[in-house]
Design a protein around this motif. Structure first.
Motif, PDB file in Angstrom:
ATOM      1  N   LYS A 177       0.849  -1.019   0.140  1.00 38.64           N
ATOM      2  CA  LYS A 177       0.023   0.072  -0.082  1.00 38.64           C
ATOM      3  C   LYS A 177       0.885   1.511   0.161  1.00 38.64           C
ATOM      4  O   LYS A 177       0.610   2.152  -0.612  1.00 38.64           O
ATOM      5  CB  LYS A 177      -1.025  -0.080   1.171  1.00 38.64           C
ATOM      6  CG  LYS A 177      -2.358   0.339   0.764  1.00 38.64           C
ATOM      7  CD  LYS A 177      -3.251   0.460   2.057  1.00 38.64           C
ATOM      8  CE  LYS A 177      -4.326  -0.708   2.434  1.00 38.64           C
ATOM      9  NZ  LYS A 177      -4.718  -0.830   3.889  1.00 38.64           N
ATOM     10  N   LYS A 178       1.912   1.170   0.892  1.00 36.73           N
ATOM     11  CA  LYS A 178       2.583   2.352   0.820  1.00 36.73           C
ATOM     12  C   LYS A 178       3.928   2.488  -0.277  1.00 36.73           C
ATOM     13  O   LYS A 178       4.503   3.311  -0.218  1.00 36.73           O
ATOM     14  CB  LYS A 178       3.626   2.464   2.246  1.00 36.73           C
ATOM     15  CG  LYS A 178       2.715   2.522   3.581  1.00 36.73           C
ATOM     16  CD  LYS A 178       3.562   2.764   4.789  1.00 36.73           C
ATOM     17  CE  LYS A 178       2.765   2.763   6.017  1.00 36.73           C
ATOM     18  NZ  LYS A 178       2.052   3.888   5.938  1.00 36.73           N
ATOM     19  N   LYS A 179       3.771   1.436  -1.090  1.00 34.07           N
ATOM     20  CA  LYS A 179       4.823   1.396  -2.070  1.00 34.07           C
ATOM     21  C   LYS A 179       6.312   1.452  -1.519  1.00 34.07           C
ATOM     22  O   LYS A 179       7.086   2.140  -1.989  1.00 34.07           O
ATOM     23  CB  LYS A 179       4.629   2.260  -2.988  1.00 34.07           C
ATOM     24  CG  LYS A 179       3.361   2.173  -3.758  1.00 34.07           C
ATOM     25  CD  LYS A 179       3.374   3.004  -5.365  1.00 34.07           C
ATOM     26  CE  LYS A 179       2.208   2.687  -6.069  1.00 34.07           C
ATOM     27  NZ  LYS A 179       1.020   3.422  -5.728  1.00 34.07           N
ATOM     28  N   LYS A 180       6.611   0.652  -0.355  1.00 36.08           N
ATOM     29  CA  LYS A 180       7.705   0.900   0.108  1.00 36.08           C
ATOM     30  C   LYS A 180       8.535  -0.546   0.518  1.00 36.08           C
ATOM     31  O   LYS A 180       7.929  -1.503   0.402  1.00 36.08           O
ATOM     32  CB  LYS A 180       7.499   1.482   1.642  1.00 36.08           C
ATOM     33  CG  LYS A 180       7.449   2.812   1.521  1.00 36.08           C
ATOM     34  CD  LYS A 180       7.783   3.399   3.135  1.00 36.08           C
ATOM     35  CE  LYS A 180       7.581   4.865   3.046  1.00 36.08           C
ATOM     36  NZ  LYS A 180       7.146   5.436   4.341  1.00 36.08           N
ATOM     37  N   LYS A 181       9.746  -0.710   0.548  1.00 41.86           N
ATOM     38  CA  LYS A 181      10.405  -1.866   0.819  1.00 41.86           C
ATOM     39  C   LYS A 181      10.594  -1.790   2.540  1.00 41.86           C
ATOM     40  O   LYS A 181      11.444  -0.814   2.917  1.00 41.86           O
ATOM     41  CB  LYS A 181      11.688  -2.077   0.128  1.00 41.86           C
ATOM     42  CG  LYS A 181      12.160  -3.455   0.289  1.00 41.86           C
ATOM     43  CD  LYS A 181      13.381  -3.881  -0.891  1.00 41.86           C
ATOM     44  CE  LYS A 181      13.610  -5.230  -0.852  1.00 41.86           C
ATOM     45  NZ  LYS A 181      14.246  -5.873  -2.089  1.00 41.86           N
ATOM     46  N   VAL A 182      10.380  -2.963   3.110  1.00 40.84           N
ATOM     47  CA  VAL A 182      10.473  -2.729   4.772  1.00 40.84           C
ATOM     48  C   VAL A 182      11.444  -3.610   4.904  1.00 40.84           C
ATOM     49  O   VAL A 182      11.525  -4.862   4.764  1.00 40.84           O
ATOM     50  CB  VAL A 182       9.174  -2.763   5.256  1.00 40.84           C
ATOM     51  CG1 VAL A 182       9.189  -2.933   6.937  1.00 40.84           C
ATOM     52  CG2 VAL A 182       7.871  -1.997   5.084  1.00 40.84           C
ATOM     53  N   ASN A 183      12.614  -3.031   5.902  1.00 42.96           N
ATOM     54  CA  ASN A 183      13.482  -4.070   6.488  1.00 42.96           C
ATOM     55  C   ASN A 183      12.844  -4.851   7.781  1.00 42.96           C
ATOM     56  O   ASN A 183      12.196  -4.193   8.710  1.00 42.96           O
ATOM     57  CB  ASN A 183      14.581  -3.223   6.929  1.00 42.96           C
ATOM     58  CG  ASN A 183      15.275  -2.554   5.906  1.00 42.96           C
ATOM     59  OD1 ASN A 183      15.256  -2.992   4.690  1.00 42.96           O
ATOM     60  ND2 ASN A 183      15.646  -1.450   6.143  1.00 42.96           N
ATOM     61  N   VAL A 184      13.114  -6.104   7.556  1.00 35.47           N
ATOM     62  CA  VAL A 184      12.308  -6.735   8.687  1.00 35.47           C
ATOM     63  C   VAL A 184      13.340  -7.878   9.179  1.00 35.47           C
ATOM     64  O   VAL A 184      14.252  -8.240   8.512  1.00 35.47           O
ATOM     65  CB  VAL A 184      11.105  -7.491   8.329  1.00 35.47           C
ATOM     66  CG1 VAL A 184      10.190  -6.676   8.012  1.00 35.47           C
ATOM     67  CG2 VAL A 184      11.126  -8.676   7.473  1.00 35.47           C
ATOM     68  N   GLY A 185      13.270  -8.115  10.499  1.00 39.89           N
ATOM     69  CA  GLY A 185      13.948  -9.316  11.107  1.00 39.89           C
ATOM     70  C   GLY A 185      12.983 -10.461  11.433  1.00 39.89           C
ATOM     71  O   GLY A 185      11.752 -10.252  11.400  1.00 39.89           O
ATOM     72  N   LEU A 186      13.313 -11.698  11.187  1.00 34.49           N
ATOM     73  CA  LEU A 186      12.532 -12.902  11.360  1.00 34.49           C
ATOM     74  C   LEU A 186      13.073 -13.586  12.790  1.00 34.49           C
ATOM     75  O   LEU A 186      14.300 -13.763  13.087  1.00 34.49           O
ATOM     76  CB  LEU A 186      12.341 -13.555  10.311  1.00 34.49           C
ATOM     77  CG  LEU A 186      11.457 -14.896  10.393  1.00 34.49           C
ATOM     78  CD1 LEU A 186      10.105 -14.477  10.697  1.00 34.49           C
ATOM     79  CD2 LEU A 186      11.554 -15.484   9.095  1.00 34.49           C
ATOM     80  N   ARG A 187      12.170 -13.734  13.731  1.00 32.10           N
ATOM     81  CA  ARG A 187      12.515 -14.091  14.941  1.00 32.10           C
ATOM     82  C   ARG A 187      12.370 -15.737  14.964  1.00 32.10           C
ATOM     83  O   ARG A 187      11.455 -16.222  14.605  1.00 32.10           O
ATOM     84  CB  ARG A 187      11.684 -13.502  16.368  1.00 32.10           C
ATOM     85  CG  ARG A 187      11.984 -14.213  17.513  1.00 32.10           C
ATOM     86  CD  ARG A 187      11.653 -13.287  18.616  1.00 32.10           C
ATOM     87  NE  ARG A 187      11.696 -13.912  20.130  1.00 32.10           N
ATOM     88  CZ  ARG A 187      11.514 -13.100  21.161  1.00 32.10           C
ATOM     89  NH1 ARG A 187      10.901 -12.075  21.132  1.00 32.10           N
ATOM     90  NH2 ARG A 187      11.570 -14.053  22.211  1.00 32.10           N
ATOM     91  N   LEU A 188      13.635 -16.244  15.081  1.00 33.82           N
ATOM     92  CA  LEU A 188      13.584 -17.624  15.227  1.00 33.82           C
ATOM     93  C   LEU A 188      13.393 -18.139  16.606  1.00 33.82           C
ATOM     94  O   LEU A 188      13.782 -17.621  17.655  1.00 33.82           O
ATOM     95  CB  LEU A 188      14.996 -18.096  14.630  1.00 33.82           C
ATOM     96  CG  LEU A 188      15.239 -19.730  14.916  1.00 33.82           C
ATOM     97  CD1 LEU A 188      14.652 -20.438  13.703  1.00 33.82           C
ATOM     98  CD2 LEU A 188      16.676 -19.745  14.888  1.00 33.82           C
ATOM     99  N   ASN A 189      12.524 -19.385  16.847  1.00 30.47           N
ATOM    100  CA  ASN A 189      12.623 -20.025  18.101  1.00 30.47           C
ATOM    101  C   ASN A 189      13.368 -21.139  17.951  1.00 30.47           C
ATOM    102  O   ASN A 189      13.255 -22.152  17.389  1.00 30.47           O
ATOM    103  CB  ASN A 189      11.024 -20.358  18.402  1.00 30.47           C
ATOM    104  CG  ASN A 189      11.055 -20.908  19.694  1.00 30.47           C
ATOM    105  OD1 ASN A 189      11.916 -21.743  20.234  1.00 30.47           O
ATOM    106  ND2 ASN A 189       9.572 -20.987  20.279  1.00 30.47           N
ATOM    107  N   PRO A 190      14.509 -20.994  18.399  1.00 28.50           N
ATOM    108  CA  PRO A 190      15.586 -21.911  18.514  1.00 28.50           C
ATOM    109  C   PRO A 190      15.318 -23.452  19.290  1.00 28.50           C
ATOM    110  O   PRO A 190      16.159 -24.143  19.179  1.00 28.50           O
ATOM    111  CB  PRO A 190      16.966 -21.198  18.922  1.00 28.50           C
ATOM    112  CG  PRO A 190      16.362 -20.395  19.915  1.00 28.50           C
ATOM    113  CD  PRO A 190      15.038 -19.925  19.657  1.00 28.50           C
ATOM    114  N   ASN A 191      14.318 -23.484  19.799  1.00 23.23           N
ATOM    115  CA  ASN A 191      14.162 -24.565  20.705  1.00 23.23           C
ATOM    116  C   ASN A 191      15.079 -24.739  21.785  1.00 23.23           C
ATOM    117  O   ASN A 191      15.467 -25.759  21.861  1.00 23.23           O
ATOM    118  CB  ASN A 191      13.641 -25.966  19.998  1.00 23.23           C
ATOM    119  CG  ASN A 191      13.068 -26.846  20.926  1.00 23.23           C
ATOM    120  OD1 ASN A 191      12.310 -26.727  21.922  1.00 23.23           O
ATOM    121  ND2 ASN A 191      13.155 -27.980  20.440  1.00 23.23           N
ATOM    122  N   ILE A 192      15.308 -23.549  22.436  1.00 20.48           N
ATOM    123  CA  ILE A 192      16.500 -24.169  23.613  1.00 20.48           C
ATOM    124  C   ILE A 192      15.811 -23.309  24.884  1.00 20.48           C
ATOM    125  O   ILE A 192      15.189 -22.545  25.078  1.00 20.48           O
ATOM    126  CB  ILE A 192      17.796 -23.046  23.408  1.00 20.48           C
ATOM    127  CG1 ILE A 192      18.540 -24.044  22.198  1.00 20.48           C
ATOM    128  CG2 ILE A 192      18.569 -22.809  24.519  1.00 20.48           C
ATOM    129  CD1 ILE A 192      19.335 -22.941  21.505  1.00 20.48           C
TER     130      ILE A 192
END
Ligand SMILES: *Cc1c(COP(=O)(O)O)cnc(C)c1O
Length: 404
Positions: free
Chosen positions: A136-151
């Protein structure tokens, strides 16, 4: 904090004298302790040169955040409110990361508009929502993806976040699927792999396991990450066991990873920066004797400082004036609130106490004032900052008439 001739001093100020100027209970911070903690944290990871994003949820006092900003730290926020507060403190958006499992569309919109460094997403649904907004905003958004490392970080159950049964992050399979899905997206740029396995971690081994899991995932995903956000969770010494986190081992395992993959590391420490910089100064209202116990009824309660009631955590309580008259009875330090869990500590031996004696509940800088409430219609306490011999009120005690 240290004693000089049986009197407790916070930096150069006599703790009891502060209680004569400021109504108890109040939080009392040490500027120089905060400064030392920040410098030590930087030193512990100096070979990595990380971006340190202070976890605003552990303490969001505006004045404290301004100090933290002055020392070059960024912020890790978990709500629009915290993001606004961090920006108000002058923290640059390109040093702010936004974590949390339930960001609303409004919060995501706001974070994108403010051009913060990373939105750390915690589910596929969330990334899809970010994607829609970005289109909608015609933007490229920087994201992080949170891993659940099962620790299992083997810390208190109530503050563990990295096991499969915890609500945080996504498991490996879904992580890799999301990476593939947005591989060539023009709106979502997954620049960061993020993790955070829990809080008050004193054993380095879960961290080393976490690093191994991260390395494995990087290999499998074949994605070029610009950032790896390792979260926070470094534990502190609450003075009740002498365990200390081995920063050297944690840091060297990260250095090894850095040699293989040229990435910028991010940390999100809260407790390890602010936890031991403050005490809660409180007065004895009554000493209630029963056959086996003395109940020390304080003017501070679970509404002022909730960690003992919420997590069963133990905080040392020390007198501002030592008298060396040891009583053999058990002492239960309690607040005035009508709840049995409104208890701070039970001690076998303590010095003789009487009405109006002043005490300090230790290491309350993290998850202290931020968890305060108006339960029993009590106003939230003031916050005071000591720097050498100067005293500054950095947040006033809530005005009871305003609450009413
Ligand atoms: C709470 C939290 C932190 C800070 O944890 P500490 O134990 O205070 O260092 C960092 N990152 C995330 C995602 C958190 O939820």
């Amino acid at each position: 904090m240290r004693y000089n001739k049986h009197r407790l001093f916070i930096e150069k100020v006599n703790a009891q004298s502060i209680a004569k100027k400021v109504d108890t209970p109040f939080y009392c911070y040490s500027f120089n302790k905060l400064k030392t903690n920040i410098n030590n944290f930087k030193k512990n990871f100096n070979k990595i040169d990380p971006l340190i994003c202070f976890s605003v949820k552990s303490n969001n006092n505006l004045y404290i955040l301004r100090i933290i900003k002055k020392f070059g730290l960024g912020a890790d926020v978990v709500s629009k409110g915290e993001l606004l507060r961090a920006l108000k403190a002058g923290i640059s958006p390109n040093k702010i990361v936004f974590s949390g499992v339930g960001k609303t569309k409004e919060e995501i919109n706001f974070a994108i508009d403010k051009k913060i460094l990373l939105i750390n997403a915690e589910s596929e649904d969330e990334i899809n929502v970010i994607n829609k907004i970005a289109i909608k905003k015609k933007k490229k958004v920087n994201v992080g993806l949170r891993l659940n490392p099962n620790i299992d970080a083997k810390t208190l159950k109530k503050i563990s976040t990295g096991r499969n049964e915890d609500k945080f992050g996504v498991p490996e399979k879904i992580f890799l699927k999301i990476i593939r899905k947005f591989n060539s997206s023009s709106t979502i740029n997954i620049r960061c792999l993020s993790v955070h396995i829990g809080s008050q971690i004193l054993d380095h081994k879960p961290y080393l396991r976490m690093i191994r899991v991260i390395e494995n995932i990087i290999k499998k995903s074949k994605n070029k990450f610009d950032y790896i956000d390792l979260g926070g969770g470094m534990g502190i010494d609450y003075g009740l066991n002498s365990k200390k986190l081995n920063y050297k081992k944690y840091s060297s395992s990260i250095e090894r990873l850095l040699k293989k993959y040229k990435v910028k590391f991010i940390f999100e420490p809260g407790r390890s920066i602010i936890g031991d910089t403050a005490c809660l100064i409180t007065k004895v209202i009554y000493v209630k004797s029963s056959t086996k116990k003395n109940f020390i009824i304080l003017d501070s309660a679970m509404n002022d400082f909730m960690r003992p009631a919420l997590y069963g955590s133990l905080h040392r309580i020390i007198p501002t004036v030592k008298n060396n008259k040891i009583l053999k009875k058990i002492h239960d330090f309690v607040g005035p609130i009508c709840e049995t869990t409104d208890r701070f500590l039970t001690l076998k031996k303590y010095q003789q106490l009487k009405e109006n004696d002043t005490l300090a509940i230790c290491d309350v800088g993290a998850y202290g004032i931020v968890l305060a409430s108006n339960y029993n219609l009590r106003p939230k306490p003031a916050e005071v900052l000591i720097n050498n011999s100067s005293l500054k009120i950095i947040s006033k005690r809530e005005n009871i008439n305003k609450i009413i």
